[in-house]
Design a protein around this motif. Structure first.
Motif, mmCIF file in Angstrom:
data_model
loop_
_atom_site.group_PDB
_atom_site.id
_atom_site.type_symbol
_atom_site.label_atom_id
_atom_site.label_comp_id
_atom_site.label_asym_id
_atom_site.label_seq_id
_atom_site.Cartn_x
_atom_site.Cartn_y
_atom_site.Cartn_z
ATOM 1 N N LYS A 314 -1.104 -25.690 -3.248
ATOM 2 C CA LYS A 314 -1.902 -24.475 -3.001
ATOM 3 C C LYS A 314 -1.667 -23.419 -4.078
ATOM 4 C CE LYS A 314 -2.181 -24.654 2.063
ATOM 5 N NZ LYS A 314 -1.783 -23.953 3.305
ATOM 6 N N GLU A 315 -0.408 -23.264 -4.469
ATOM 7 C CA GLU A 315 -0.068 -22.234 -5.458
ATOM 8 C C GLU A 315 -0.695 -22.537 -6.813
ATOM 9 O OE1 GLU A 315 1.532 -18.918 -7.296
ATOM 10 O OE2 GLU A 315 1.443 -19.372 -5.141
ATOM 11 N N VAL A 316 -0.676 -23.794 -7.215
ATOM 12 C CA VAL A 316 -1.178 -24.146 -8.547
ATOM 13 C C VAL A 316 -2.698 -24.276 -8.575
ATOM 14 C CG1 VAL A 316 -1.128 -25.896 -10.368
ATOM 15 C CG2 VAL A 316 0.983 -25.284 -9.171
ATOM 16 N N LEU A 317 -3.280 -24.894 -7.563
ATOM 17 C CA LEU A 317 -4.724 -25.143 -7.579
ATOM 18 C C LEU A 317 -5.530 -24.022 -6.930
ATOM 19 C CD1 LEU A 317 -5.027 -28.948 -6.745
ATOM 20 C CD2 LEU A 317 -4.618 -27.820 -8.935
ATOM 21 N N GLY A 318 -4.864 -23.188 -6.148
ATOM 22 C CA GLY A 318 -5.590 -22.195 -5.375
ATOM 23 C C GLY A 318 -6.000 -22.788 -4.034
ATOM 24 N N GLU A 319 -6.120 -21.933 -3.043
ATOM 25 C CA GLU A 319 -6.377 -22.388 -1.669
ATOM 26 C C GLU A 319 -7.636 -23.244 -1.557
ATOM 27 O OE1 GLU A 319 -5.037 -22.183 2.427
ATOM 28 O OE2 GLU A 319 -4.164 -21.161 0.696
ATOM 29 N N LYS A 320 -8.734 -22.820 -2.157
ATOM 30 C CA LYS A 320 -10.009 -23.532 -2.020
ATOM 31 C C LYS A 320 -9.952 -24.914 -2.647
ATOM 32 C CE LYS A 320 -14.967 -23.139 -3.013
ATOM 33 N NZ LYS A 320 -16.028 -22.295 -3.649
ATOM 34 N N LYS A 321 -9.466 -25.016 -3.883
ATOM 35 C CA LYS A 321 -9.397 -26.312 -4.561
ATOM 36 C C LYS A 321 -8.372 -27.209 -3.889
ATOM 37 C CE LYS A 321 -9.751 -29.571 -7.652
ATOM 38 N NZ LYS A 321 -10.832 -30.570 -7.541
ATOM 39 N N ALA A 322 -7.262 -26.656 -3.438
ATOM 40 C CA ALA A 322 -6.238 -27.453 -2.758
ATOM 41 C C ALA A 322 -6.819 -28.113 -1.509
ATOM 42 C CB ALA A 322 -5.043 -26.584 -2.390
ATOM 43 N N ARG A 323 -7.614 -27.381 -0.765
ATOM 44 C CA ARG A 323 -8.177 -27.911 0.478
ATOM 45 C C ARG A 323 -9.236 -28.982 0.231
ATOM 46 N NH1 ARG A 323 -6.438 -25.585 4.904
ATOM 47 N NH2 ARG A 323 -5.451 -23.535 4.796
#
Length: 409
Positions: A314-323
């Motif tokens: 989540k920290e590296v990709l961001g919440e939206k991309k991580a999900r």
């Protein structure tokens, strides 16, 4: 910046869910569980009674009787997997400059069964002189790449990188650098670890092992399973692979390493080391987070690791991309093969890219609010896979991520 590109042209696999590429892949797609009641010794007095043993490995198919007698199980695994990988790659060693081929291996325990055997003899007889003279020289972990070099006549640089559970990725990264810098043209890379009573006892004492099966990212996860295996990849400089018409599984576009130095056995709960490694792998590969189609998780099934790894993504990709990025843990099927784990997982990633199938996280039944991403639960998924990342973390804060991409010319 070095211009030499590095590709994967051969694979060799020895795992708790199958020996050989075809058997491994078929069972992995089915979601086979390789964590079973132990046969190697009586685990009655232990909290955990399961582990990932390789039950279908026959060393006589790959080694001479003399080689078997003078090698520990880890070396036997590594040499056998190398033989598979060389055959798969179509590399004809008789036509190669063997000084331009390197060996880069990783391990956690090296040859622990040799030490265990010697200790048992000493305590059973009370006489250390009863330990066979050929046993001690089989023990050093450097004997693993040395045995590969000896069997196949490899004369280039060979190294053992014992960075525990991240060792396979470290070994791949080291060979990647050697090829990019044109110090070698090809490399035998990977990791190997046999089942270890020492590791099994240690992880039990740490209360880190599951009493039954491995449930990564599940709310009811109860720990990891000690396992064994070996994964070997043949890496080649792209122009060399193309010149000989080699089949290319995937391209390695880069890697990243980190270290959180938090505690010997527990990852930094903020995920600092994994964040560093993942960010570096993305930067060094010349991609962006948006390019990532899938992540092969370290995913041990322990409370701390799975929560931390979710945070890292989540920290590296961001919440939206991580999900929106599927993640799975192959350790749900195989348990933790220690220093072989990330090598086996890198080989699995190459196969996933080839077949367009992302392997599942099995044994997943109840979501954990702290692990709330798409973990490909229980069933493999057909999908476009052009860029994948494989994470591997280890004791003492060693962290690593490698990037594999579909080869497009």
């Amino acid at each position: 910046m070095y211009e030499n590109r590095v590709v994967i042209t051969g694979l060799g696999l020895i795992t708790p869910i199958g020996t050989g590429i075809d058997k491994f892949w078929q069972n992995a797609v089915k979601g086979e569980n390789g964590v079973r009641p132990l046969q190697i010794f009586d685990a009655t007095e232990f909290r955990t009674k399961t582990g990932g043993e390789v039950l279908d490995f026959d060393p006589t198919q790959f080694l001479s009787s003399e080689e078997i007698e003078n090698m520990g199980r880890s070396s036997q695994f590594a040499v056998a997997a190398t033989r598979m990988a060389i055959k798969d790659s179509g590399l004809d060693l008789s036509k190669e400059n063997l000084f331009r081929i390197g060996i880069s291996m990783g391990t956690t325990m090296g040859e622990p069964q040799i030490l265990e055997q010697g200790v048992k003899i000493k305590y059973k007889t009370g006489d250390a002189n009863q330990i066979p003279s050929n046993l001690p020289r089989q023990y050093p972990c450097a004997s693993i790449p040395a045995n590969i070099a000896r069997v196949f006549g490899i004369k280039g640089p060979h190294i053992m990188i014992p960075t525990a559970c991240a060792a396979g990725n470290y070994a791949i990264g080291y060979a990647f650098d050697l090829i990019q810098q044109n110090k070698i043209e090809a490399a035998i890379v990977g990791g190997s670890d046999p089942f270890s009573g020492i590791a099994f006892t240690g992880f039990n004492r740490l209360l880190a092992t599951t009493p039954d099966i491995v449930r990564p990212f599940d709310k009811n996860r109860a720990g990891m399973a000690v396992s064994e295996g070996s994964g070997i990849l043949i890496l080649e400089r792209l122009d060399k692979a193309l010149a000989r018409g080699a089949h290319i599984y995937a391209e390695i576009s880069g890697y990243g390493l980190g270290c959180d130095a938090f505690k010997m056995t527990i990852p930094d709960p903020t995920g600092s080391g994994g964040i560093i490694a993942l960010r570096r792998s993305i930067k060094n590969s010349g991609i962006t987070g948006e390019d990532i189609d899938y992540i092969c998780a370290h995913g041990t099934g322990t409370g701390e690791n799975d929560k931390s790894e979710t945070l890292i993504v989540k920290e590296v990709l961001g919440e939206k991309k991580a999900r929106s990025t599927p993640i799975s843990s192959l350790k749900s099927m195989m348990g933790h093969t220690m220093g072989a784990a990330s090598a086996i997982e890198a080989a699995a990633c190459a196969l996933m890219i080839k077949h367009g199938i992302a392997l599942p996280t099995i044994n997943y039944s109840e979501p954990d609010p702290e692990c709330d991403l798409d973990y490909i639960p229980n069933q493999a998924r057909e999908m476009k896979l052009e860029t994948v990342i494989s994470n591997a973390y280890a004791f003492a804060g060693n962290t690593s991520s490698i990037v594999l991409r579909k080869f497009k010319g």
